[in-house]
Design an enzyme around this catalytic site. Structure first.
Site, PDB file in Angstrom:
ATOM      1  N   GLY A   1      18.660  -3.529  24.795  1.00 42.87           N
ATOM      2  CA  GLY A   1      17.655  -4.560  25.039  1.00 42.87           C
ATOM      3  C   GLY A   1      18.221  -5.630  25.943  1.00 42.87           C
ATOM      4  N   LYS A   2      17.383  -6.475  26.437  1.00 50.06           N
ATOM      5  CA  LYS A   2      17.842  -7.620  27.232  1.00 50.06           C
ATOM      6  C   LYS A   2      16.727  -8.647  27.249  1.00 50.06           C
ATOM      7  CE  LYS A   2      21.597  -8.612  29.623  1.00 50.06           C
ATOM      8  NZ  LYS A   2      22.963  -8.128  29.340  1.00 50.06           N
ATOM      9  N   GLY A   3      17.098  -9.915  27.396  1.00 49.55           N
ATOM     10  CA  GLY A   3      16.083 -10.962  27.456  1.00 49.55           C
ATOM     11  C   GLY A   3      16.457 -11.999  28.481  1.00 49.55           C
TER      12      GLY A   3
END
Ligand code: NAD
Length: 429
Positions: free
Chosen positions: A118-120
């Site tokens: 994931g990444k944000g």
């Protein structure tokens, strides 16, 4: 805008070389083709599982109300909860976050830890925001994502312009909503708030551990091994410190404002003190200043880029004079440069393996938080060593078995592991 002096085709090629999403896709395509993955599975692996966009209203210090846009992309949860950092920068884009999220899936699979990717990110300029404004952005972003993150769902971590303090705010906000303290929702926390010992040096330590493994292939030993490091921050600085302590000769450190060289090996502790005092590595008494562009092309055994992406390109890869390229940074080499490195016989330890020490100790942090039992630093380092050495062997064995270079092997291994998990689980409904 296309200028008259630069032909459109060249601009498009440059864009294709430097766009992280295109770069991630090029490597994915090559690995998927070599694995013979069927078209349907390729579609599944290519698509993020979930993309969340939030628009966060925040009161600024001067009383104005501003709205910031934030993203969280969960590329895959096939092997476990999504895992990956959150970055704050003015140029964050959904495409960039997508690419970085998929990178995390492959990185976690290469080191075989039970996480997806994931990444944000939040579009903002941290240089223009006060600590109070950053805290309010962080808390509202966390509140908006409350249902979508959690120890079993998606576990964020620091990335560009976020740090231990940011993680402490996320942990606190999440815990206030959950009505109990939940430290395992993020990693990269301060040690006295559920962080892991050894986390701050884990990425640099991982780089050294894989470099150690590569030495044997060239009949090198640490004391006779020259190293050039680009970037003297968390990854580069820690790699330099640990490698110098272990006996490596760090002959050059390259920073954004200059480079310093000593053929006999730099005294890294003294250089760190000099940088702390003057704000720069330049004019260090224990070495000589050299041109920062040229420093990358010094004759050396190991080149360790640990600053930023896209520094080794189709324009300069031909000039490298290293035996081993150990990629501490994420994406330091463009996919256009890969064939050049291969033709020069440079042994590449790809980023998704070389810098995976950080996410590995993040995994340990998550495990310790869930156990409520904290390990000493020696145990953390021992277990990190086991994982890095085993992953290096997995990747190089895969490369030999399939007759491909290490980067393609790392991607093939990762895709294979994720595809295997998806097939075992089956597609629901
Ligand atoms: P950092 O900000 O602590 O350090 C980066 C250093 O590089 C700084 O000292 C900066 O001055 C220097 N730098 C910037 N531009 C440069 C240039 N053009 N030439 C030479 N030096 C330059 O960042 P970091 O945490 O060390 O991360 C570095 C890279 O490693 C990034 O690509 C990051 O995504 C990757 N990475 C970091 C971790 C981690 O645990 N910190 C884990 C995996 C990957």
């Amino acid at each position: 805008m296309v200028t008259e002096s630069i032909p459109r085709v060249m601009l498009e090629t440059a864009d294709a070389e430097f766009n992280p999403l295109l770069s991630a896709e090029a490597r994915f395509d090559e690995a998927a083709a070599r694995l013979g993955l069927d078209e349907g599975m390729q579609k599944v692996l290519r698509s993020p599982a979930r993309e969340i966009i939030v628009h966060i209203p925040v009161s600024l210090d001067d009383g104005r109300l501003e709205v910031f846009t934030g993203y969280r992309v969960q590329h895959s949860i096939a092997r476990g909860p999504a895992k990956g950092g959150i970055r704050y920068a003015p140029d964050v884009s959904l495409d960039e976050v997508r690419a970085l999220a998929s990178w995390m899936t492959w990185k976690c699979a290469v080191v075989n830890i039970p996480f997806g990717g994931g990444k944000g990110g939040v579009i903002c300029d941290p240089n223009l925001l006060s600590p109070g404004e950053l805290e309010r952005i962080t808390r509202r972003y966390t509140a908006e994502l409350f249902e979508f993150i959690g120890p079993e769902i998606d576990v964020p971590a620091p990335d560009m312009n976020t740090n231990e303090q940011t993680m402490a705010w996320i942990m606190d906000t999440y815990s206030m909503h959950a009505r109990h303290t939940q430290t395992a929702v993020v990693t990269g926390k301060p040690v006295n708030l559920g962080g892991s010992r050894g986390r701050s040096e884990a990425t640099g330590r991982g780089c050294m551990l894989v470099a150690d493994q590569a030495l044997g292939r060239f009949g090198l030993e640490r004391a006779k091994t020259r190293v050039v490091i680009q970037g003297f921050g968390n990854v580069g600085g820690m790699s330099a410190r640990l490698m110098a302590r272990a006996g490596y000769k760090i002959i050059a450190i390259v920073e954004y404002d200059g480079a310093v060289y000593n053929a006999g090996g730099l005294d890294i502790t003294a250089l760190a003190a000099h940088r702390k005092e003057t704000g720069s590595v330049v004019d260090f008494a224990g070495g000589e200043n050299i041109d920062r562009e040229e420093a990358m092309f010094l004759e050396t055994d190991v080149l360790l880029p640990a600053a930023k992406e896209n520094v080794i390109t189709s324009h300069n890869a031909g000039r490298l004079r290293c035996k081993i390229l150990c990629e501490g940074a994420n994406g330091p080499t463009t996919h256009f440069a890969d064939p050049i490195l291969e033709s020069k016989g440079i042994f590449v330890i790809p980023d998704i393996l070389a810098n995976a020490g950080g996410v590995t100790v993040s995994y340990f942090e998550w495990v310790q938080d869930r156990q409520g039992y904290f390990w000493n630093e020696q145990l953390v380092n021992e277990r990190l060593g086991e994982i890095m050495v085993e992953s290096f062997r997995d990747v190089t064995a895969y490369a030999e078995k399939h007759g491909v270079h290490n980067r393609t092997a790392a991607y093939m291994l990762a895709l294979d592991r994720v595809a295997f998990a998806i097939k075992l689980r089956g597609i629901y409904a």
